[in-house]
Design a protein around this motif. Structure first.
Motif, PDB file in Angstrom:
ATOM      1  N   TRP A 180      22.113  76.083  19.885  1.00  0.00           N
ATOM      2  CA  TRP A 180      20.953  76.105  18.979  1.00  0.00           C
ATOM      3  C   TRP A 180      20.925  74.975  17.965  1.00  0.00           C
ATOM      4  N   PRO A 181      22.047  74.573  17.381  1.00  0.00           N
ATOM      5  CA  PRO A 181      21.970  73.434  16.452  1.00  0.00           C
ATOM      6  C   PRO A 181      21.418  72.180  17.144  1.00  0.00           C
ATOM      7  N   THR A 182      21.898  71.901  18.364  1.00  0.00           N
ATOM      8  CA  THR A 182      21.395  70.729  19.086  1.00  0.00           C
ATOM      9  C   THR A 182      19.928  70.928  19.464  1.00  0.00           C
ATOM     10  N   ALA A 183      19.578  72.136  19.877  1.00  0.00           N
ATOM     11  CA  ALA A 183      18.189  72.396  20.252  1.00  0.00           C
ATOM     12  C   ALA A 183      17.258  72.151  19.061  1.00  0.00           C
ATOM     13  N   ARG A 184      17.673  72.627  17.892  1.00  0.00           N
ATOM     14  CA  ARG A 184      16.829  72.430  16.698  1.00  0.00           C
ATOM     15  C   ARG A 184      16.714  70.948  16.357  1.00  0.00           C
ATOM     16  N   GLN A 185      17.830  70.242  16.505  1.00  0.00           N
ATOM     17  CA  GLN A 185      17.823  68.805  16.221  1.00  0.00           C
ATOM     18  C   GLN A 185      16.903  68.066  17.215  1.00  0.00           C
ATOM     19  N   GLN A 186      16.961  68.451  18.496  1.00  0.00           N
ATOM     20  CA  GLN A 186      16.118  67.814  19.508  1.00  0.00           C
ATOM     21  C   GLN A 186      14.641  68.148  19.269  1.00  0.00           C
ATOM     22  N   ALA A 187      14.372  69.363  18.827  1.00  0.00           N
ATOM     23  CA  ALA A 187      12.989  69.749  18.528  1.00  0.00           C
ATOM     24  C   ALA A 187      12.458  68.908  17.370  1.00  0.00           C
ATOM     25  N   GLU A 188      13.319  68.634  16.418  1.00  0.00           N
ATOM     26  CA  GLU A 188      12.913  67.812  15.277  1.00  0.00           C
ATOM     27  C   GLU A 188      12.623  66.382  15.694  1.00  0.00           C
ATOM     28  N   ILE A 189      13.447  65.863  16.605  1.00  0.00           N
ATOM     29  CA  ILE A 189      13.227  64.502  17.116  1.00  0.00           C
ATOM     30  C   ILE A 189      11.865  64.433  17.809  1.00  0.00           C
ATOM     31  N   LEU A 190      11.560  65.464  18.598  1.00  0.00           N
ATOM     32  CA  LEU A 190      10.270  65.531  19.285  1.00  0.00           C
ATOM     33  C   LEU A 190       9.122  65.580  18.275  1.00  0.00           C
ATOM     34  N   GLU A 191       9.298  66.410  17.272  1.00  0.00           N
ATOM     35  CA  GLU A 191       8.264  66.570  16.253  1.00  0.00           C
ATOM     36  C   GLU A 191       8.012  65.246  15.529  1.00  0.00           C
ATOM     37  N   ARG A 192       9.085  64.573  15.178  1.00  0.00           N
ATOM     38  CA  ARG A 192       8.948  63.284  14.474  1.00  0.00           C
ATOM     39  C   ARG A 192       8.213  62.262  15.334  1.00  0.00           C
ATOM     40  N   ALA A 193       8.544  62.225  16.647  1.00  0.00           N
ATOM     41  CA  ALA A 193       7.883  61.270  17.542  1.00  0.00           C
ATOM     42  C   ALA A 193       6.398  61.601  17.662  1.00  0.00           C
ATOM     43  N   LEU A 194       6.085  62.892  17.739  1.00  0.00           N
ATOM     44  CA  LEU A 194       4.682  63.303  17.815  1.00  0.00           C
ATOM     45  C   LEU A 194       3.943  62.886  16.548  1.00  0.00           C
ATOM     46  N   GLU A 195       4.588  63.085  15.401  1.00  0.00           N
ATOM     47  CA  GLU A 195       3.946  62.716  14.131  1.00  0.00           C
ATOM     48  C   GLU A 195       3.743  61.210  14.036  1.00  0.00           C
ATOM     49  N   LYS A 196       4.746  60.474  14.477  1.00  0.00           N
ATOM     50  CA  LYS A 196       4.656  59.015  14.435  1.00  0.00           C
ATOM     51  C   LYS A 196       3.488  58.535  15.296  1.00  0.00           C
ATOM     52  N   ASN A 197       3.367  59.122  16.480  1.00  0.00           N
ATOM     53  CA  ASN A 197       2.286  58.707  17.365  1.00  0.00           C
ATOM     54  C   ASN A 197       0.932  59.206  16.888  1.00  0.00           C
ATOM     55  N   THR A 198       0.899  60.338  16.225  1.00  0.00           N
ATOM     56  CA  THR A 198      -0.370  60.806  15.662  1.00  0.00           C
ATOM     57  C   THR A 198      -0.851  59.804  14.609  1.00  0.00           C
ATOM     58  N   ARG A 199       0.076  59.393  13.754  1.00  0.00           N
ATOM     59  CA  ARG A 199      -0.283  58.396  12.731  1.00  0.00           C
ATOM     60  C   ARG A 199      -0.762  57.102  13.377  1.00  0.00           C
ATOM     61  N   LEU A 200      -0.067  56.689  14.418  1.00  0.00           N
ATOM     62  CA  LEU A 200      -0.437  55.449  15.104  1.00  0.00           C
ATOM     63  C   LEU A 200      -1.851  55.550  15.679  1.00  0.00           C
TER      64      LEU A 200
END
Ligand code: ZN
Length: 740
Positions: free
Chosen positions: A710-730
C-alpha cells in the motif's frame, strides 16, 4: 496515375465548405486537407502487389538471423535501395551487442526406452526452400551452454501456478528437466524460462502442442496454414521484460567501445539451458511419463493421456551455445521535412528472422520497401512532407528487441525533444484481419485513416476492421468495447504490451506509438516453414494485404507528418485512463472497498466513496479520478478550440508551433524518470508489460496493488495524479493561447 492530379485540381474549384465536408482530416485546415488528400491518393497509387512480392522474395530467399552474414548483406541491400529510392541521410549504424548463436544441441531419452530427438525440420513436398541446408536446428536465443541427465517433468505452460499444482502432487522440479508447451494461455517463453530457473530446474524444453498451432486447429502445411509435425518454434528467452536490448548495456547504447557490465551481473541474461521441440520430438517423452494424470486443461492434442511425470522418463540434454559480443546493424534513412525538419515521425520494422521469416518480419520489410519507394517518388515529384519522416530497419528484434532499443537509447534526448510518434510494423501480414494498436491519443486519427483505405474485400478498411473487432468481442475485455459492449468508434486496441520494437519508444522515451498488422491462421511462427511458399499459399497469395499495409502505414505517417496541428486527442486519452482505473478496481475489489470484498459494487466504490468512508481503505483513488475528470474536460475544451481554429483555415505558424510542441510534451509528461518500481528502465506510468509480455496498464500502481504494497501503491497513485495535473495545466495553457 492521373487520378491524384485530377483530385488536386478539383480541390481548387470545389466550394470550400463542401470540400471540407467530404475531405476533413483531423489536424488539417480545409485547404491543407484537400492538398493532403491529393498527396495521399498519389502515394496510395504507387505500391503494387508485384513489387511487394518481388521484395518479399529477396528477404525470404535465405535464412537471416541477427548477426549473420546474410542479415548484414540485407542491411546493405536496404541501404542501397533507399538511396536509389531517394531517401536522405541513409546510414548503417553499428551496435556491438551481446549476441547469441547455437553451436550444437542434442537430446536423448535414456529411460524407459531410448529415443534420439531429431531437433530438425524435415522438407515439405512442393516447398523448395524447406530443403535449404542453411536452416538451423532447434535452438533458443540466450540459452546457456551445459549438459544434464535428469528426470523429465511435464509442467504444462510453465507458469508459476503450474508449479504450484506440481508441488501439490508432490512433484519437485529441482535439478530436473521441465517440459512445457508454448501458448496455453499465451505467455512469453522468456517468462517460462525465468520461472523454471526460479523453481530450480536444470533445463527447460518448450514444445509446440498440436492443440495450439497444429492439426487440432486445421490443415497443416503444406495443405494448410497450421504447423506440421516437425515444426519448431525458435525464439529468445531473454528477460527483456526486465530491461530490453543488450543485457550488458542496460539503459545506454551499445555503440562500439561502450561501457559494458559483466554478463553474470546482467539481469536480463537467462541462467538456464533451454531448447524448443517439435511435437514429433516431445511425443516420446510425454507418452512414457509416469505420475498422476495431468488435469484436463493440461491435456493436449496428442492421442494419449498426459501425465505429470517426474521419475520414469529420463533424458540427457547437451547444449553448446556461442554467446558473446557481435555487431548488429540498424539501417536508418529519412525524408527531411520541408517546413518542420526538427519534428520527426519515426517508422520501423525489424529485419532479422529466425529462419526465412516470411511473415515475421519479411512481410513487414516488403511493405516497408514499397512504402519507402512511394515516399521517394513523392519527394522526386516535389511532395516533401512538412515534418521529417525517419525509417529504420532494426536488427536483433528477435533476440531482445536489441537494435531498436540501442538506437532509441542512443538518440533518446533527440527523440524526446523532436519525435511526434513511432509507427511499428513487425508482422505485416499473416492473413486478412486487421489489428491496429495505438496509444489512446492517436486512436481517433488511426480510425479516421482506415476510412480512407480500401480493403481487398471491397469494403473500407475501417468497415472490415470493425467487423473483425465485433467478431472478436465475445469473451474479450478490451478498450475497444465500452461497458455496454458497444464497439467504440476508434476501434484501436489501446492496451499495449511488449514483444516488439515499439517498446523503447513508448516505455523508455515516452513517444506515442501505433502498431499495424494483418493477421490470420498462422501455425508456423518462428519455424523454417514461415517461408515464401507459406505466404504464397496461405498468408497473402496475391500480396494485396502487403500492398494495403504499405498504403496504410504510409498514409498514417503522412498525416502525422503533414498535419497543421498534430491530431492528438487528449479527451479520448482521459477516457482511456479512466477505463484503466476502472479495470484496476474491477480486478481488485477487496482492495478498493477497504478489504470488504463484494461489499459494494467494485466499479463504483471509489468513485462514490467519500473521504471519511475511505480513511481506512488502503488505497483511495478518488483524487486520481478527479484528476482524470479535469484532464478530460481540458482535453474536450482543447479539441473544440482546435477544431474551430482549423475550420477557420488560418493558422499563425508561431501559434501552431506552440500547440504542436505542447502536444508532443504532453506525451513525454507520462514518464517518471525513476521508472516503475523494480524496473527503472520502464518509465511510462500508463503503459507497461507483464513478464509474459502481456499489456499492463498503470504498471507501477497495478503491480503495487497486486502485491498489496500500500505505501508504494499510494506513492504511484500520487505520481499518476501529478502527471494528470501537469498535463491538465498544459492543455489549459494551450487552450488559452488559442483564444488570444
Ligand atoms: Zn517479429
Amino acid at each position: 496515375m492521373n487520378l491524384p492530379r485530377r483530385i488536386a485540381v478539383a480541390a481548387i474549384f470545389f466550394p470550400l465548405t463542401l470540400w471540407a465536408q467530404a475531405q476533413s482530416i483531423l489536424g488539417f485546415t480545409p485547404a491543407s486537407a484537400a492538398h493532403e488528400s491529393a498527396i495521399e491518393s498519389k502515394f496510395k497509387s504507387i505500391p503494387t502487389p508485384d513489387e511487394e512480392r518481388r521484395q518479399h522474395r529477396i528477404f525470404t530467399r535465405e535464412p537471416h538471423i541477427a548477426g549473420s552474414k546474410r542479415n548484414n548483406e540485407l542491411a546493405e541491400y536496404i541501404r542501397d535501395e533507399w538511396i536509389k529510392q531517394g531517401l536522405e541521410d541513409v546510414i548503417i549504424r553499428r551496435y556491438d551487442v551481446y549476441g547469441t548463436n547455437p553451436k550444437s544441441a542434442s537430446l536423448e531419452m535414456t529411460a524407459p526406452t531410448h529415443y534420439q530427438a531429431l531437433l530438425k525440420e524435415t522438407p515439405l513436398p512442393g516447398d523448395e526452400d524447406s530443403k535449404n541446408p542453411a536452416i538451423s536446428g532447434a535452438w533458443l536465443g540466450m540459452s546457456i551452454s551445459g549438459e544434464v541427465t535428469a528426470p523429465v517433468v511435464y509442467a504444462h505452460s510453465g507458469n508459476p501456478e503450474d508449479y504450484d499444482l506440481l508441488r501439490k502432487n508432490g512433484i519437485s522440479v529441482k535439478g530436473k528437466i521441465v517440459l512445457v508447451r508454448y501458448s496455453n494461455p499465451y505467455s512469453y517463453r522468456g517468462f517460462k524460462a525465468l520461472t523454471a530457473q526460479r523453481e530450480g530446474a536444470a533445463a527447460i524444453l518448450i514444445y509446440s502442442d498440436p492443440a495450439e498451432d497444429g492439426y487440432k486447429k486445421g490443415k497443416v502445411d503444406p495443405d494448410g496454414p497450421w504447423g506440421p509435425e516437425y515444426h519448431i518454434q525458435r525464439g529468445s528467452i531473454t528477460y527483456d521484460f526486465m530491461v530490453p536490448g543488450d543485457p550488458q548495456t542496460p539503459g545506454w547504447a551499445s555503440v562500439p567501445g561502450a561501457k559494458r557490465i559483466p554478463i553474470a551481473d546482467a539481469i536480463s541474461a537467462p541462467k538456464i539451458m533451454a531448447l524448443p521441440l517439435s511435437w514429433h520430438d516431445a511425443k516420446p517423452l510425454l507418452e512414457n511419463m509416469d505420475g498422476p494424470v495431468a488435469p484436463s486443461d493440461w491435456q493436449g492434442g496428442l492421442p494419449f493421456q498426459y501425465h505429470l511425470g517426474g521419475e520414469r522418463v529420463k533424458a540427457h540434454l547437451k547444449i553448446e551455445m556461442s554467446n558473446g559480443l557481435q555487431p548488429y546493424y540498424v539501417v536508418e534513412g529519412r525524408i527531411r521535412g520541408a517546413d518542420l525538419p526538427d519534428e520527426w515521425v519515426v517508422l520501423g520494422n525489424h529485419r532479422d528472422a529466425w529462419v526465412f521469416g516470411a511473415v515475421d518480419p519479411s512481410s513487414g520489410t516488403a511493405s516497408m520497401m514499397e512504402l519507402t519507394r512511394a515516399l521517394g517518388d513523392l519527394k522526386k515529384q516535389g511532395m516533401r512532407p512538412r515534418r521529417t519522416v525517419i525509417v529504420c530497419s532494426w536488427d536483433g528484434e528477435e533476440i531482445g528487441l536489441t537494435g531498436s532499443t540501442e538506437w532509441g537509447e542512443q538518440f533518446a534526448d533527440d527523440l524526446r525533444s523532436k519525435a511526434v510518434a513511432y509507427i511499428n510494423v513487425d508482422e505485416a501480414t499473416s492473413g486478412p484481419e486487421f489489428h491496429g494498436q495505438a496509444v489512446a491519443s492517436l486512436a481517433p486519427m488511426l480510425a479516421e485513416t482506415t476510412r480512407s483505405l480500401q480493403d481487398p474485400s471491397g469494403k473500407s478498411l475501417y468497415d472490415a476492421w470493425k467487423e473483425t473487432v465485433e467478431r472478436e468481442r465475445e469473451g474479450q475485455r478490451s478498450t475497444q468495447f465500452s461497458d455496454s459492449g458497444v464497439v467504440s468508434e476508434t476501434l484501436a486496441d489501446t492496451r499495449i504490451g511488449s514483444g516488439s520494437d515499439h517498446t523503447v519508444f513508448l516505455n523508455f522515451i515516452g513517444m506515442p506509438v501505433i502498431g499495424l498488422g494483418f493477421e490470420g491462421d498462422y501455425g508456423v511462427y518462428h519455424s523454417a516453414y514461415d517461408d515464401f511458399f507459406w505466404m504464397n499459399h496461405f498468408g497473402d497469395p496475391g500480396y494485396r494485404y502487403h500492398t494495403l499495409m504499405s498504403q496504410l502505414w504510409g498514409v498514417t505517417a503522412l498525416r502525422l507528418a503533414n498535419a497543421d496541428l498534430l491530431p492528438f486527442d487528449f479527451a479520448t486519452y482521459a477516457d482511456n485512463i479512466r477505463q484503466f482505473v476502472n479495470d484496476l478496481a474491477k480486478n481488485n475489489p477487496a482492495i478498493l472497498s477497504g478489504g470488504k470484498a463484494g461489499a459494494k459494487d467494485p466499479t463504483t466504490v471509489c468513485a462514490t466513496c467519500s473521504a471519511s468512508e475511505t480513511k481506512s481503505d488502503p488505497l483511495n483513488l478518488s483524487d486520481v479520478r478527479k484528476s482524470i475528470d479535469a484532464f478530460e474536460s481540458a482535453g474536450k475544451n482543447l479539441n473544440q478550440s482546435l477544431t474551430q481554429k482549423l475550420a477557420e483555415g488560418k493558422l499563425d505558424p508561431q501559434l501552431a508551433a506552440t500547440l504542436n510542441h505542447g502536444m508532443m510534451q504532453a506525451e513525454r509528461n507520462w514518464l517518471n524518470p525513476d521508472g516503475i518500481p523494480g524496473r527503472p528502465w520502464f518509465k511510462h506510468i500508463l503503459y507497461g508489460a507483464r513478464f509474459t509480455y502481456a499489456h499492463l496498464e498503470l504498471p507501477g500502481l497495478t503491480e503495487a496493488v497486486e502485491k498489496q504494497d500500500w505505501p508504494t501503491a499510494r506513492q504511484q497513485a500520487e505520481i499518476l495524479e501529478r502527471a494528470l495535473e501537469k498535463n491538465t495545466r498544459l492543455l489549459e495553457q494551450m487552450n488559452s493561447s488559442l483564444s488570444q
